[in-house]
Design a protein around this motif. Structure first.
Motif, mmCIF file in Angstrom:
data_model
loop_
_atom_site.group_PDB
_atom_site.id
_atom_site.type_symbol
_atom_site.label_atom_id
_atom_site.label_comp_id
_atom_site.label_asym_id
_atom_site.label_seq_id
_atom_site.Cartn_x
_atom_site.Cartn_y
_atom_site.Cartn_z
ATOM 1 N N ARG A 268 0.729 -1.137 0.041
ATOM 2 C CA ARG A 268 0.194 0.139 0.055
ATOM 3 C C ARG A 268 0.913 1.204 0.090
ATOM 4 N N HIS A 269 1.949 1.036 0.658
ATOM 5 C CA HIS A 269 2.728 2.411 0.760
ATOM 6 C C HIS A 269 3.441 2.535 -0.554
ATOM 7 N N ALA A 270 3.935 1.700 -1.138
ATOM 8 C CA ALA A 270 4.541 1.746 -2.566
ATOM 9 C C ALA A 270 3.643 2.323 -3.485
ATOM 10 N N ILE A 271 2.439 2.031 -3.375
ATOM 11 C CA ILE A 271 1.289 2.485 -4.340
ATOM 12 C C ILE A 271 1.096 3.894 -4.188
ATOM 13 N N ALA A 272 0.943 4.106 -2.764
ATOM 14 C CA ALA A 272 0.776 5.816 -2.295
ATOM 15 C C ALA A 272 2.027 6.556 -2.760
ATOM 16 N N GLN A 273 3.204 6.055 -2.798
ATOM 17 C CA GLN A 273 4.292 6.913 -3.233
ATOM 18 C C GLN A 273 4.496 6.870 -4.874
ATOM 19 N N ARG A 274 3.763 5.910 -5.444
ATOM 20 C CA ARG A 274 3.822 6.072 -7.068
ATOM 21 C C ARG A 274 2.705 7.094 -7.385
ATOM 22 N N TYR A 275 1.666 6.987 -6.623
ATOM 23 C CA TYR A 275 0.379 8.006 -6.955
ATOM 24 C C TYR A 275 1.071 9.560 -6.775
ATOM 25 N N GLU A 276 1.714 9.553 -5.571
ATOM 26 C CA GLU A 276 2.293 10.879 -5.355
ATOM 27 C C GLU A 276 2.999 11.335 -6.552
ATOM 28 N N LYS A 277 3.796 10.555 -7.279
ATOM 29 C CA LYS A 277 4.535 11.214 -8.231
ATOM 30 C C LYS A 277 3.573 11.102 -9.439
ATOM 31 N N LEU A 278 2.764 10.391 -9.630
ATOM 32 C CA LEU A 278 1.886 10.477 -10.817
ATOM 33 C C LEU A 278 1.019 11.604 -11.030
ATOM 34 N N LEU A 279 0.516 11.855 -9.714
ATOM 35 C CA LEU A 279 -0.594 12.901 -9.530
ATOM 36 C C LEU A 279 0.049 14.410 -9.245
ATOM 37 N N MET A 365 -7.079 1.710 -4.043
ATOM 38 C CA MET A 365 -6.073 1.451 -3.245
ATOM 39 C C MET A 365 -6.214 -0.169 -2.603
ATOM 40 N N TYR A 366 -5.392 -1.049 -3.052
ATOM 41 C CA TYR A 366 -5.189 -2.289 -2.597
ATOM 42 C C TYR A 366 -4.057 -3.034 -3.064
ATOM 43 N N PRO A 367 -3.563 -4.131 -2.196
ATOM 44 C CA PRO A 367 -2.194 -4.401 -2.435
ATOM 45 C C PRO A 367 -2.293 -5.199 -4.065
ATOM 46 N N GLU A 371 0.609 -1.682 -11.507
ATOM 47 C CA GLU A 371 1.204 -0.447 -12.200
ATOM 48 C C GLU A 371 0.289 0.005 -13.235
ATOM 49 N N ALA A 372 0.034 -1.041 -14.124
ATOM 50 C CA ALA A 372 -0.813 -0.719 -15.470
ATOM 51 C C ALA A 372 -2.184 -0.090 -14.939
ATOM 52 N N ASP A 373 -2.730 -0.896 -14.114
ATOM 53 C CA ASP A 373 -4.039 -0.070 -13.565
ATOM 54 C C ASP A 373 -3.851 0.969 -12.719
ATOM 55 N N VAL A 378 -4.671 7.293 -13.107
ATOM 56 C CA VAL A 378 -4.416 8.649 -13.183
ATOM 57 C C VAL A 378 -4.444 9.079 -14.899
ATOM 58 N N GLU A 379 -4.369 8.410 -15.572
ATOM 59 C CA GLU A 379 -4.392 8.995 -16.914
ATOM 60 C C GLU A 379 -6.030 9.118 -17.129
ATOM 61 N N THR A 380 -6.891 8.657 -16.637
ATOM 62 C CA THR A 380 -8.320 8.764 -16.822
ATOM 63 C C THR A 380 -8.659 10.225 -16.046
ATOM 64 N N LEU A 381 -8.199 10.138 -14.747
ATOM 65 C CA LEU A 381 -8.433 11.250 -13.975
ATOM 66 C C LEU A 381 -7.822 12.561 -14.796
ATOM 67 N N ARG A 382 -6.519 12.377 -15.136
ATOM 68 C CA ARG A 382 -6.001 13.688 -15.973
ATOM 69 C C ARG A 382 -6.865 13.838 -16.949
ATOM 70 N N SER A 383 -7.360 13.008 -17.967
ATOM 71 C CA SER A 383 -8.397 13.381 -18.884
ATOM 72 C C SER A 383 -9.619 14.168 -18.429
#
Length: 386
Positions: A268-279, A365-367, A371-373, A378-383
């Motif tokens: 979960r923390h790895a996913i959150a860290q990746r969201y931090e960068k992508l967003l 957010m779940y284990p 990364e593709a998901d 994030v790309e859908t949110l960006r659009s």
């Protein structure tokens, strides 16, 4: 939804653990429930764990164990699931709400201080305060604990989102800053028993009271009876309790999942860290993490910068869900629900909670989130936003 906001992970080891119970002599009240209680107690540093059918049940018996009843006040946060407030109503008490902190989204310590000072002047202080570790982020428990000593109230930590998290140097559930801590094991939570919950405490008497209440108020212990047993079959109902028990099937699943808790938290923390960068370049506020805490990260909540985008909060949700992404909103302020409106609460009762409600969105957010998901989310949110 193709990508839900939360999803359980069940492994072959989990299935084998449950199957072993199904092949055993005990399905309901056997050895697995106390084994799960001991294991989670050891993990958290708590003397007692009381496993029950849900976190709602745990909150209810926690209030009853602290003698919450008619005429008493219980305060909690408005940004939570309704169970955090309903548990007090089940006891006949009155509920009130303390507005949230705009950075953590948890119960505001400053707001609590002001409300306590004002309530002391009127002689209507709370008997219990229930801070909720929203999304797994621990509340400011040191300050809340200090206020509990100053004003004489009990603290129940609603840690339904926070099993495995840490506050300062200790795991949540250890009981340094509260009388009772409650965990949830619903399937979207960090570990699951299907349905289920547990109340953790350091207090022997509170643990005994909650164990009695979870099983109809019935005791088979002669020391707790009103007179000597009539025979080996004898039991007594000594209180009005409930059927809130966890069974061995659920406990076996929970015990198996507990072995992977640290692994789940790391993912979960790895996913959150990746969201931090992508967003980073999107018009959203990313969740702030307290430096003195390690969040359970049950949820990943962003807040939309509505002044910087051309569509509404609802339209963003609809676009995400149309793309198969199960974003959600945690939560509708409790006092907005019709039942609470009938108790006299107005829709704008807590200004910070209202602002949060108008902007918040929980991303997946779940284990098992790949990364593709995550890229697709994030790309859908960006659009949608740009």
């Amino acid at each position: 939804m193709g990508i839900p906001y939360g999803r359980q992970e069940v492994t072959e080891a989990d299935i084998e653990a449950v199957e072993s119970v199904l092949r055993s002599e005990f399905l309901a009240q056997g050895p697995m429930v106390p084994a799960f209680e001991r294991a989670l107690g050891e993990y958290c540093g708590a003397r007692h764990g009381v496993a029950v059918s849900s976190a709602t049940a745990a909150l209810h018996i926690a209030c009853l164990a602290l003698d919450v009843g008619p005429g008493d006040l219980v305060w909690t946060t408005p940004i939570t699931f309704v169970a955090s407030a309903n548990c007090a109503l089940y006891c006949g008490a009155t509920v009130d709400f303390v507005d949230i902190d705009p950075r953590t989204y948890n119960l505001s310590v400053d707001g609590l201080k002001r409300k306590l000072a004002a309530s002391q002047a009127t002689g209507r202080l709370p008997k219990v305060v229930i801070p909720v570790h929203l999304a797994g982020q621990p509340c400011e428990m040191l300050a809340i604990h200090a206020l509990s000593k100053q004003y004489g109230f009990h603290v129940i930590e609603d840690a339904s989102h926070a099993v495995g998290g840490r506050y300062r140097t200790e795991r949540i559930g250890g009981g340094r800053y509260s009388a009772i801590t409650v965990f949830s094991f619903h399937p979207v939570k960090i570990i699951t028993t299907g349905e289920g919950g547990m109340a953790m405490t350091q207090d022997d008497e509170l643990a005994a009271r909650m164990r009695l209440l979870r099983t109809h108020g019935i005791t088979r212990d002669s020391e707790g009876m009103n007179h000597a047993p009539d025979g080996p079959w004898y039991y007594e109902q000594v209180d009005l309790g409930f059927n809130y028990r966890m069974d061995d099937i659920q406990a076996a699943l929970g015990l198996s999942q507990l072995r992977r808790l640290n692994e789940y938290l790391a993912k979960r923390h790895a996913i959150a860290q990746r969201y931090e960068k992508l967003l980073a370049n999107l018009p959203v506020t990313r969740p702030w993490q307290h430096p003195d805490a390690y969040s359970g990260l049950h949820l990943y909540v962003v807040r939309l910068h509505l002044g910087d985008i051309k569509i509404t909060h609802r339209q963003v949700f609809e676009r995400m869900r149309s793309a198969g992404i199960g974003v959600n909103l945690h939560y509708i302020p409790v006092y907005r629900h019709p039942y609470y409106a009938r108790l006299g609460f107005e829709p704008d009762y807590c200004p910070q909670a209202e602002r949060y409600y108008s902007e918040a969105m929980s991303l997946p957010m779940y284990p098992g989130l790949t990364e593709a998901d995550q890229d697709f989310v994030v790309e859908t949110l960006r659009s949608a936003l740009l």
